[in-house]
Design an enzyme around this catalytic site. Sequence first.
Site, PDB file in Angstrom:
ATOM      1  CG  ASP A   1       3.232   0.807   9.385  1.00 30.97           C
ATOM      2  OD1 ASP A   1       2.501   1.607   9.470  1.00 30.97           O
ATOM      3  OD2 ASP A   1       4.543   1.445   9.152  1.00 30.97           O
TER       4      ASP A   1
ATOM      5  NE  ARG B   1       0.553  11.405   6.171  1.00 32.63           N
ATOM      6  CZ  ARG B   1       0.558  12.536   6.766  1.00 32.63           C
ATOM      7  NH1 ARG B   1      -0.882  13.167   7.218  1.00 32.63           N
ATOM      8  NH2 ARG B   1       1.600  13.170   6.975  1.00 32.63           N
TER       9      ARG B   1
ATOM     10  CB  VAL C   1       7.585   6.305  14.304  1.00 35.42           C
ATOM     11  CG1 VAL C   1       7.447   6.962  12.999  1.00 35.42           C
ATOM     12  CG2 VAL C   1       9.135   5.436  14.168  1.00 35.42           C
TER      13      VAL C   1
ATOM     14  CE  LYS D   1      -2.124   2.501   3.763  1.00 26.54           C
ATOM     15  NZ  LYS D   1      -1.037   3.044   4.276  1.00 26.54           N
ATOM     16  CG  ASN D   2       2.461   2.613   3.365  1.00 27.69           C
ATOM     17  OD1 ASN D   2       1.429   3.113   3.051  1.00 27.69           O
ATOM     18  ND2 ASN D   2       2.776   2.347   4.428  1.00 27.69           N
TER      19      ASN D   2
ATOM     20  CG  ASP E   1      -4.400   5.174   9.633  1.00 28.32           C
ATOM     21  OD1 ASP E   1      -5.992   5.227   9.511  1.00 28.32           O
ATOM     22  OD2 ASP E   1      -3.844   4.069   9.573  1.00 28.32           O
TER      23      ASP E   1
HETATM   24  N1  EPU Z   1       7.142  14.004  10.490  1.00 30.45           N
HETATM   25  C1  EPU Z   1       7.311  15.577  10.579  1.00 30.45           C
HETATM   26  N2  EPU Z   1       7.049  16.506   9.732  1.00 30.45           N
HETATM   27  C2  EPU Z   1       6.995  15.927   8.412  1.00 30.45           C
HETATM   28  C3  EPU Z   1       6.811  14.762   8.057  1.00 30.45           C
HETATM   29  C4  EPU Z   1       7.130  13.770   9.038  1.00 30.45           C
HETATM   30  O1  EPU Z   1       7.465  15.938  11.690  1.00 30.45           O
HETATM   31  O2  EPU Z   1       6.828  17.066   7.534  1.00 30.45           O
HETATM   32  C5  EPU Z   1       7.279  13.239  11.248  1.00 30.45           C
HETATM   33  C6  EPU Z   1       5.901  12.370  11.723  1.00 30.45           C
HETATM   34  O3  EPU Z   1       5.168  13.250  12.548  1.00 30.45           O
HETATM   35  C7  EPU Z   1       6.347  10.958  12.338  1.00 30.45           C
HETATM   36  C8  EPU Z   1       7.878  10.912  11.505  1.00 30.45           C
HETATM   37  O4  EPU Z   1       8.123  12.184  11.105  1.00 30.45           O
HETATM   38  O5  EPU Z   1       6.639  11.296  13.856  1.00 30.45           O
HETATM   39  C9  EPU Z   1       7.799   9.990  10.549  1.00 30.45           C
HETATM   40  O6  EPU Z   1       6.868  10.128   9.501  1.00 30.45           O
HETATM   41  P1  EPU Z   1       6.995   9.769   7.936  1.00 30.45           P
HETATM   42  O7  EPU Z   1       7.059  11.062   7.269  1.00 30.45           O
HETATM   43  O8  EPU Z   1       8.038   8.876   8.035  1.00 30.45           O
HETATM   44  O9  EPU Z   1       5.675   9.119   7.799  1.00 30.45           O
HETATM   45  P2  EPU Z   1       4.665   9.254   6.733  1.00 30.45           P
HETATM   46  O10 EPU Z   1       5.286   9.289   5.473  1.00 30.45           O
HETATM   47  O11 EPU Z   1       3.418  10.151   7.014  1.00 30.45           O
HETATM   48  C10 EPU Z   1       4.647   6.723   6.045  1.00 30.45           C
HETATM   49  C11 EPU Z   1       3.781   5.661   5.913  1.00 30.45           C
HETATM   50  C12 EPU Z   1       3.055   5.299   7.326  1.00 30.45           C
HETATM   51  C13 EPU Z   1       4.351   4.699   7.993  1.00 30.45           C
HETATM   52  C14 EPU Z   1       5.560   5.787   8.115  1.00 30.45           C
HETATM   53  C15 EPU Z   1       6.940   5.504   8.796  1.00 30.45           C
HETATM   54  C16 EPU Z   1       2.494   6.082   4.005  1.00 30.45           C
HETATM   55  C17 EPU Z   1       1.305   6.484   3.062  1.00 30.45           C
HETATM   56  N3  EPU Z   1       2.347   5.975   5.143  1.00 30.45           N
HETATM   57  O12 EPU Z   1       3.848   7.677   6.695  1.00 30.45           O
HETATM   58  O13 EPU Z   1       2.338   4.063   7.077  1.00 30.45           O
HETATM   59  O14 EPU Z   1       4.097   4.228   9.412  1.00 30.45           O
HETATM   60  O15 EPU Z   1       5.764   6.187   6.997  1.00 30.45           O
HETATM   61  O16 EPU Z   1       7.377   4.291   8.247  1.00 30.45           O
HETATM   62  O17 EPU Z   1       3.515   5.586   3.328  1.00 30.45           O
HETATM   63  C18 EPU Z   1       0.335   2.862   7.569  1.00 30.45           C
HETATM   64  O18 EPU Z   1       0.600   2.038   6.513  1.00 30.45           O
HETATM   65  O19 EPU Z   1      -0.609   2.343   8.233  1.00 30.45           O
HETATM   66  C19 EPU Z   1       1.280   3.801   7.740  1.00 30.45           C
HETATM   67  C20 EPU Z   1       1.072   4.849   8.943  1.00 30.45           C
END
Ligand code: EPU
Length: 463
Positions: free
Chosen positions: A328, A117, A350, A47-48, A141
């Site tokens: 995850d 996202r 995280v 999915k990601n 989420d």
């Molecule tokens: N963060 C910031 N500022 C930003 C971006 C991120 O402070 O501009 C922080 C977040 O708040 C968090 C940390 O950095 O504390 C990590 O966030 P990240 O950006 O890595 O996560 P994401 O890209 O929003 C993706 C996956 C998530 C997965 C995380 C970590 C997708 C759509 N989502 O989220 O997947 O947990 O990376 O690996 O790719 C899921 O599939 O259930 C899910 C939540």
Amino acid sequence: MSGDPSTTNDTTNDATDDATSNQPTTPAWVVNPVGPLRGSVTVRGSKNAVTKHMVAAMLADTPSRISNCPDVGDVAITAGMLEALGCGVELIDGVANIDPRFIDSSRVPLRFSGLNRIPILMVGPLLHRIGHAFVPLVGGDEIGARPLDFHVDALRKMGAEIEFTSEGLEAKAVKLQGAHIELPYPSVGATETILMTAVLAEGRTVLDNAATEPEVIELALFLQRMGSRIEMRPNRRFIIDGVETLSGAAHRLKGDRIEAFSYLVAGLITGGEVRVHGCSQDRLVTAISTLQGMGARFEITDTSISAWADSLTPAAVQTDTHPGFMTDWQSPMVALFTQCKGISVMYETVFENRFTYVPALKQMGAQIELYNTPLGSMETRFVGSSTPCSVVVSGGNPLIGTDVTVPDIRGGFAYVLAAAAAEGRTTIHDTHHLDRGYNRPIENFEELGLDIKRVEVAAGSGA
Ligand code: EPU
């Protein structure tokens, strides 16, 4: 460890699949445990990764073909957004053909607000194509604040003018340029935004402290296949030299490591054995070593991985960026801890709000305490937050089926695992979250022998 079918008690709750016709209904799943789950599951692309590849296809002058796509709600949502921009999208039998040649709008419609996202990732590609972008505020989420500051700071550094409005984010740029960007934290999404913006920007981008999750590397390789000039250096550094144009490419997505781990746990938590096809060992190395440390045994081949255990011992685990134990995997592991005799610890570093599923597991009889004290060796990403970052699980006592309501995708799947190991029926409410993120989960669990079915229940009847 397994739920004993002889103890199944259909009177534990009142779930019904014939909610009266004039009452609003919501989807739910009803799980009756049957004992050890055994059999094979094939996972599809993750999915990601799939949605990010769909966005990357916007950057090309010719169509791309992405295969092994999972049948998940996020793909349909992303396809809807692309189509609204004028992009051709054809989704047939797990293959997405994306034709970006006729993209003529730079505005992702408001109806996509809060759904996932992905809109923020479209800003860079839209700026390259049209010089303007509007994207509604991102959803996904509710597992933490999930700010966009890293994305926005990077886009600004590369020359974009960005403004937040009450409805979303407006961006414009005449020409984007390469920049030196060091992320404060190796964010998956921000790394993807920067990669998808830098590949067509003028000049060189040096990205430090980048995420290196397998899904990010997969995206970088897809971009390279499209003609991007991307170098991967040690110590989380990417160097990207912008090119003038990109061509469409074909890619077969790699297997979803979150699903793969979750189904391996489905076998272990019920005292059975599940063999997972479609996800390679390298994506699961930390999951496998962690489970091995608890006593799980594995058979690993080039095409499948299966896990079983005579008994499991407790563990202390902390979540981390890749190659650590991913966030995850946290909720399925906590579900497993509830059935491992002894004291286990899970420390989430995280996201600040990733234990919202715990109260429901406690309601099912799990002994879990939440703490906002770090019970691990590293700092969380959310130092100073008052939400719990650690749980201590006193495992080994039986779970009892009840009514539970899904808080987020991964928490919801932990309920299915707990329900499969419990005594009596569990009704899982608000399962639309699960449909957004899992490929044909009901069919997969049925293959493993679980008695699970979709029902419609009266709205508001969840726990
Ligand atoms: N963060 C910031 N500022 C930003 C971006 C991120 O402070 O501009 C922080 C977040 O708040 C968090 C940390 O950095 O504390 C990590 O966030 P990240 O950006 O890595 O996560 P994401 O890209 O929003 C993706 C996956 C998530 C997965 C995380 C970590 C997708 C759509 N989502 O989220 O997947 O947990 O990376 O690996 O790719 C899921 O599939 O259930 C899910 C939540």
